[in-house]
Design an enzyme around this catalytic site. Structure first.
Site, mmCIF file in Angstrom:
data_model
loop_
_atom_site.group_PDB
_atom_site.id
_atom_site.type_symbol
_atom_site.label_atom_id
_atom_site.label_comp_id
_atom_site.label_asym_id
_atom_site.label_seq_id
_atom_site.Cartn_x
_atom_site.Cartn_y
_atom_site.Cartn_z
ATOM 1 N N GLU A 92 4.050 -2.798 3.162
ATOM 2 C CA GLU A 92 4.660 -1.917 3.463
ATOM 3 C C GLU A 92 5.305 -0.902 3.273
ATOM 4 O O GLU A 92 6.173 -0.347 3.422
ATOM 5 C CB GLU A 92 4.982 -1.847 5.093
ATOM 6 C CG GLU A 92 3.155 -2.248 5.783
ATOM 7 C CD GLU A 92 3.672 -2.755 7.093
ATOM 8 O OE1 GLU A 92 2.434 -2.075 7.992
ATOM 9 O OE2 GLU A 92 4.503 -2.992 7.445
HETATM 10 C C1 TNX Z 1 1.513 -5.003 9.897
HETATM 11 S S1 TNX Z 1 0.592 -6.899 7.844
HETATM 12 C C2 TNX Z 1 3.093 -5.756 9.345
HETATM 13 C C3 TNX Z 1 3.765 -5.540 10.088
HETATM 14 C C4 TNX Z 1 3.702 -5.534 11.914
HETATM 15 C C5 TNX Z 1 1.975 -5.732 11.635
HETATM 16 C C6 TNX Z 1 1.949 -5.840 13.465
HETATM 17 C C7 TNX Z 1 2.334 -6.996 7.440
HETATM 18 C C8 TNX Z 1 2.077 -7.713 5.851
HETATM 19 N N1 TNX Z 1 3.343 -5.856 8.380
HETATM 20 O O1 TNX Z 1 5.156 -5.523 9.889
HETATM 21 O O2 TNX Z 1 4.321 -6.452 12.470
HETATM 22 O O3 TNX Z 1 1.499 -5.160 11.122
HETATM 23 O O4 TNX Z 1 0.641 -6.498 13.709
#
Ligand code: TNX
Length: 544
Positions: free
Chosen positions: A355
């Site tokens: 992300e």
């Molecule tokens: C996505 S999954 C994220 C996290 C959040 C999560 C909550 C991922 C690699 N990154 O930053 O905590 O969703 O479900």
């Protein structure tokens, strides 16, 4: 070395005893002893079948009518000259003593005619690998054989489930302790079977982490990935950048202003050792180049304009980025990786990479091209969320697949260049997703995940172009935006973690919801006896 098993099988047949031989756990029937034999042997109907184990073993052969009785005279014998085997035996004895009240001495030799549980090396069976074991349960003794101590430990996890559930009582229970006779051959499908805990959104104490290690290792999970930094907080001491924890591990750094909390290096090392004694390897994660707001609050020089951003305790994602063109960034990253590698004996070091929406794609790739090799420089294998596969350097890394799609051409292409994959598809393996709309904890962005959804998928066909040989294993992430206490963690993890653990350990041929749900239903009271919280899913018929 199928010999002792065969001879007992033949001996049972020669004696005209009923014989239940099952080639795989999937076809194994729960074998309650026939009434007449049960009466004679004193076995009760709550004697768990060899095929009741989670995760399902590779091969199970049960001899109806034969049982081993764990009694006050039983001794535990471990491989002479192997301190690791002895430690496995000691731990097992410590687990059996509270409920039985027996002494259960751990010795290197056993006198004749004394009922013995033997934990021995020298299985000399390549199939078993480093973590497999072979077990035979006869009337006079139980023998577990493995190539390595990790296999003996796995064997003791199986034995705990083969004893009546009251074995998990913290106080003495007066009853007969029997184990069904037969044999098991067992080894893992995947080398990597992971659990995950987010320490950044809400800090969980060393004692809570240790309690989680105990529970996951019962299902032969062998890695615990700790998410140690994020936008809200920084949870691991780094000597060369002390404000990471003095500022961003302080009060109010958890989601909704909870906190404080971080692991000192000594606490981290203690967790590593505690986990290692249970054959669980800690995988530390520092998330970058996104999810770095907490680091930038402590050190404004990690931003491009040198201005400290405000601390954040909300649950937004994707807004922060390290400054990709700045050498300060790489000095910081290398210091952190060096210190983390030095206190981590495990092979893997996770560098996040998810992300990074505030990092332009070309910058992201340039960053990973520098950072992934830095992990190798300090002797570790780089591990990151699946976005890292955009960078060519990811061919030597492990990518953790967390998206929900069934295709991802970037990951598939990386696999052709050698990248190995850990499967954590968010709509099946994410333990922080709600079970259903009424679940009081958790999120729902990837959907609701009931127990069957967490169990009923096949890792090697889940993602196009990522087949069996590309898969290192599976992992069940547990993000903690909504989770504060150990009770919260347990409620979201159990029972789903048991399903993911079975996907990681058991052969695909054993996969069967009817079998799994029945074994899970029978397992529930064990969590209750250990005071472990779990979600009593309506999909499961729970035993009392
Ligand atoms: C996505 S999954 C994220 C996290 C959040 C999560 C909550 C991922 C690699 N990154 O930053 O905590 O969703 O479900």
């Amino acid at each position: 070395m199928a010999k002792p098993v065969m001879s007992r099988l033949l001996a049972a047949a020669a004696l005209g005893l009923p014989l239940v031989a099952t080639p795989t756990a999937a076809s194994a029937q729960p074998a309650a002893p026939p009434a007449a034999l049960a009466g004679r042997s004193g076995a009760s109907s709550d004697l768990p079948a060899l095929s009741s184990v989670i995760p399902a073993p590779v091969e199970v052969t049960q001899f109806a009518g034969t049982t081993f009785r764990l009694g006050p005279a039983t001794i535990i014998r471990t491989q002479p000259g192997s301190p690791e085997s002895r430690a496995v035996g000691e731990r097992f004895a410590r687990e059996l003593r509270p409920a039985t009240g027996y002494k259960l001495p751990v010795v290197p030799v056993s006198p004749r005619f004394v009922p013995t549980i033997a934990l021995l090396l020298g299985a000399d069976d390549a199939r078993l690998g480093d973590e497999g074991y072979r077990m035979s349960v006869g009337a006079a003794s139980i023998t577990v054989r493995a190539n390595k101590p990790a296999g003996l430990y796995a064997g003791t996890r199986t034995l705990l489930q083969l004893l009546p559930k009251e074995i998990d009582s913290p106080t003495p229970v007066r009853r007969v302790w029997r184990i069904a006779g037969g044999s098991i051959v067992d080894y893992p499908r995947y080398a990597y079977r992971g659990a995950f805990l987010d320490e950044a959104r809400h800090f969980h104490t060393p004692d809570e982490i240790k309690a989680y290690v105990d529970e996951i290792s019962r299902f032969k999970v062998n890695y615990l990935h700790l998410h140690l930094s994020d936008d809200q907080g920084w949870r691991i001491q780094i000597d060369s950048w002390p404000k990471l924890t003095t500022v961003s591990g302080g009060a109010g750094t958890g989601v909704d202003g909870e906190g404080p909390g971080f692991l000192t290096k000594d606490q981290y090392r203690e967790i590593v050792a505690y986990a290692a004694a249970r054959y669980v390897t800690i995988v530390p994660e520092i998330d970058m180049p996104g999810h770095v707001n907490a680091a930038q609050v402590a050190y404004p020089e990690l931003t491009c304009d040198g201005v400290a951003p405000p601390p954040r305790t909300d649950t937004e994602v994707g807004y922060s980025s390290l400054c990709i063109g700045s050498e300060t960034t790489y000095r910081f990253v290398e210091d952190v990786i060096r210190e983390l590698a030095a206190m981590t004996p495990g092979l893997y070091l996770h560098v996040g990479g998810d992300e990074a929406h505030a990092t332009p794609e070309a910058d992201y790739i340039a960053f990973e091209q520098r950072v992934l090799p830095l992990v190798a420089k300090y002797g570790k294998t780089a591990y990151g969320w699946n976005e890292i596969t955009k960078a060519p350097a990811a061919s030597a890394a492990v990518a953790q697949y967390w998206n929900t799609d069934t295709t991802n051409p970037t990951v598939a292409a990386a696999v052709t260049r050698g990248t190995k994959v850990v499967m954590s598809p968010a709509n099946q393996a994410y333990l922080d997703m709600k079970y259903d709309p009424s679940t009081p904890l958790g999120l729902s962005w990837a959907g609701y995940i009931e127990v069957r959804t967490a169990y009923d998928w096949e890792p090697a066909t889940r993602l196009a172009g990522v087949g069996e040989s590309a898969i290192l294993g599976v992992e069940a992430p547990l993000w903690s935006e909504t989770l504060r206490s150990l009770d919260d963690i347990e409620f979201m993890a159990f029972p789903r973690l048991a399903g993911i653990a079975e996907l990681g350990w058991s052969p695909a041929s054993t996969h069967d919801w009817a079998s799994f749900s029945a074994r899970l239903g029978a397992y529930g009271p064990r969590w209750t006896l250990r005071d472990v919280n779990f979600y009593p899913s309506p999909q499961i018929t729970w035993a009392q």
